[in-house]
Design an enzyme around this catalytic site. Structure first.
Site, PDB file in Angstrom:
ATOM      1  N   PHE A 286       0.825  -1.128  -0.113  1.00 35.49           N
ATOM      2  CA  PHE A 286      -0.014  -0.136  -0.214  1.00 35.49           C
ATOM      3  C   PHE A 286       0.808   1.003  -0.047  1.00 35.49           C
ATOM      4  CE2 PHE A 286      -2.360   3.336   1.810  1.00 35.49           C
ATOM      5  CZ  PHE A 286      -3.534   3.200   0.786  1.00 35.49           C
TER       6      PHE A 286
ATOM      7  N   ASP B 170       9.628   3.025   1.634  1.00 40.59           N
ATOM      8  CA  ASP B 170       8.548   3.737   2.232  1.00 40.59           C
ATOM      9  C   ASP B 170       8.339   3.832   3.499  1.00 40.59           C
ATOM     10  OD1 ASP B 170       5.877   5.042   2.431  1.00 40.59           O
ATOM     11  OD2 ASP B 170       4.959   3.851   0.642  1.00 40.59           O
TER      12      ASP B 170
ATOM     13  N   LYS C 215       2.907  11.460   6.655  1.00 36.79           N
ATOM     14  CA  LYS C 215       2.048  11.351   8.053  1.00 36.79           C
ATOM     15  C   LYS C 215       2.370  12.089   9.201  1.00 36.79           C
ATOM     16  CE  LYS C 215      -0.553   7.033   6.337  1.00 36.79           C
ATOM     17  NZ  LYS C 215      -1.639   7.595   5.983  1.00 36.79           N
TER      18      LYS C 215
END
Length: 405
Positions: free
Chosen positions: A141, A226, A255
């Site tokens: 993801f 990531d 984030k």
């Protein structure tokens, strides 16, 4: 039109149903707790999928945002503002990289990584034009843009959004032999989450990330990590790759970098990698804006002290010990590192959604993924008594499945 106080029904009436949120409407928050419109408090054990690593409204981050709002919010990258260099310098030092490219969202950072890796492949590695390949892992993801869903194996994220962007190869996560077989002369990068979050907090086998690093080095291929969910203290280290002593060619961050206040993302890499970009070739109007940089500087300062990494490691050990003690008592498996866990609920007992709704009724907010799995990711500011509160409620939920909705 007269607007009434927001409710679950209002949200369902006026918004596209691209999410399936829990039926709670949050009005305020502080630290690890949120309060809904009816005044009920909940312990937030999702933390915005790691965007709230430092909790809701951390005083240092709120102060930085307030101070900046009184001075300057946006210049665009047409000009340089007075926080830009400090943010890039601090983040470069935190990651051990040379250069930083600030963006906004995590998906935007991943798109930037893909573009830079391809450009590096053509200009530095010498891959023929239009032939660059990037290897990714199954069940990844990395976001939801058209290019990113082109290499997703999740049908919900991918189906009906084609035609898809070519240039990607998918291999099983954790399988070094499959990765080695997939690398060819046109491979420019391997893009991985060091721990797969959306897939259920999947931790790779011991030695896997070190093996990825070795394969990439041996084949002149970039290793793109990531760390949007796994980074910035979440796993007990600054970055999840630190558990394996691995330095990727590029850190992809987001984030928590925005402190739960503004969207902030970035890619950090060596000069030989990010140096392929020239003015006008890639950009973002809001990327690296003054407000974002002011908040993100304070985020990096918090991480420089090491306090939150230590809290995540210590409290994470307690959390995992407690969760593992429940295996066989309504839980079938537990995975994760630090204050991050994927908890597989026995599907004969209840679904992940039912467990999340039952926990909400007990004053704890979590979210399900892939049917029977709960993700626990409490803020790194959570206290031991608060963590016990959440785990006590989980145990109660498992022992009283008839109370599910």
């Amino acid at each position: 039109m007269k607007l009434t106080p927001s409710s679950v029904a209002d949200a369902q009436r006026w918004t596209a149903h691209n999410y399936h949120p829990l039926p709670v409407v949050i009005a305020s928050a502080e630290g690890s707790w949120v309060t809904d419109v009816d005044g009920k408090r909940y312990l937030d054990c999702l933390a915005g999928y790691s965007a709230l690593n430092f909790g809701h409204r951390h005083p240092a981050l709120i102060a930085a945002a307030h101070a900046q709002l009184d001075r300057l919010t946006l210049t665009s990258r047409a000009f340089i503002h007075d926080h830009f260099a400090e943010f890039c310098h601090r983040l470069a030092e935190l990651t051990g990289q040379d250069l930083v490219l600030p963006m906004n969202t995590g998906a935007e950072a991943v798109e930037s990584a893909v573009k830079v890796a391809r450009k590096w492949g053509y200009q530095v590695k010498g891959v023929p034009a239009g032939r660059a390949r990037i290897i990714v892992a199954a069940n990844n993801f990395h976001g939801r843009t058209t290019t990113i869903v082109s290499f997703s194996t999740d049908s919900d994220a991918r189906d009906d959004y084609g035609p898809y962007t070519p240039g990607f190869a998918v291999v099983p996560f954790g399988d070094l032999d499959a990765l080695a077989d997939a690398i060819d002369e046109h491979t420019v990068a391997v893009l991985l989450e060091p721990i797969q979050g959306e897939a259920g907090v999947i931790v790779p086998p011991d030695g896997y990330l070190a093996g990825v690093r070795q394969l990439c080095t041996a084949n002149n291929v970039l290793f793109l990590a990531d760390e949007i969910q796994s980074g910035l203290g979440r796993t007990g280290y600054t970055f999840a790759v630190d558990h394996d002593g691995v330095q990727p060619d590029m850190h992809i961050l987001g984030k928590a970098l925005g402190g739960g206040i503004v969207p902030v993302s970035a890619v950090a890499a060596s000069r030989s990698v990010l140096g392929v970009l020239k003015p006008g070739q890639h950009g973002s109007t809001f990327g690296g804006n003054p407000l974002a940089c002011a908040v993100a500087i304070e985020v990096v300062k918090l991480l420089e002290k090491g306090e939150y990494q230590q809290r995540s490691a210590e409290l994470g050990a307690l959390m995992h010990a407690r969760l593992n003690s429940l295996v066989g008592q309504g839980i079938t498996a537990v995975r994760g590192r630090g204050l991050w866990a994927g908890v597989d609920i026995d599907p004969s007992l209840m679904t992940g959604r039912q467990a999340a709704e039952a926990l909400m009724a007990h004053g704890v907010l979590v979210k399900e993924t892939h049917g029977s799995t709960l993700r626990l990711a409490p803020p790194l500011v959570i206290t031991e008594p608060e963590l016990d509160f959440a785990l006590d409620r989980l145990e109660t939920t498992l022992h009283q499945p008839s109370g599910r909705s």
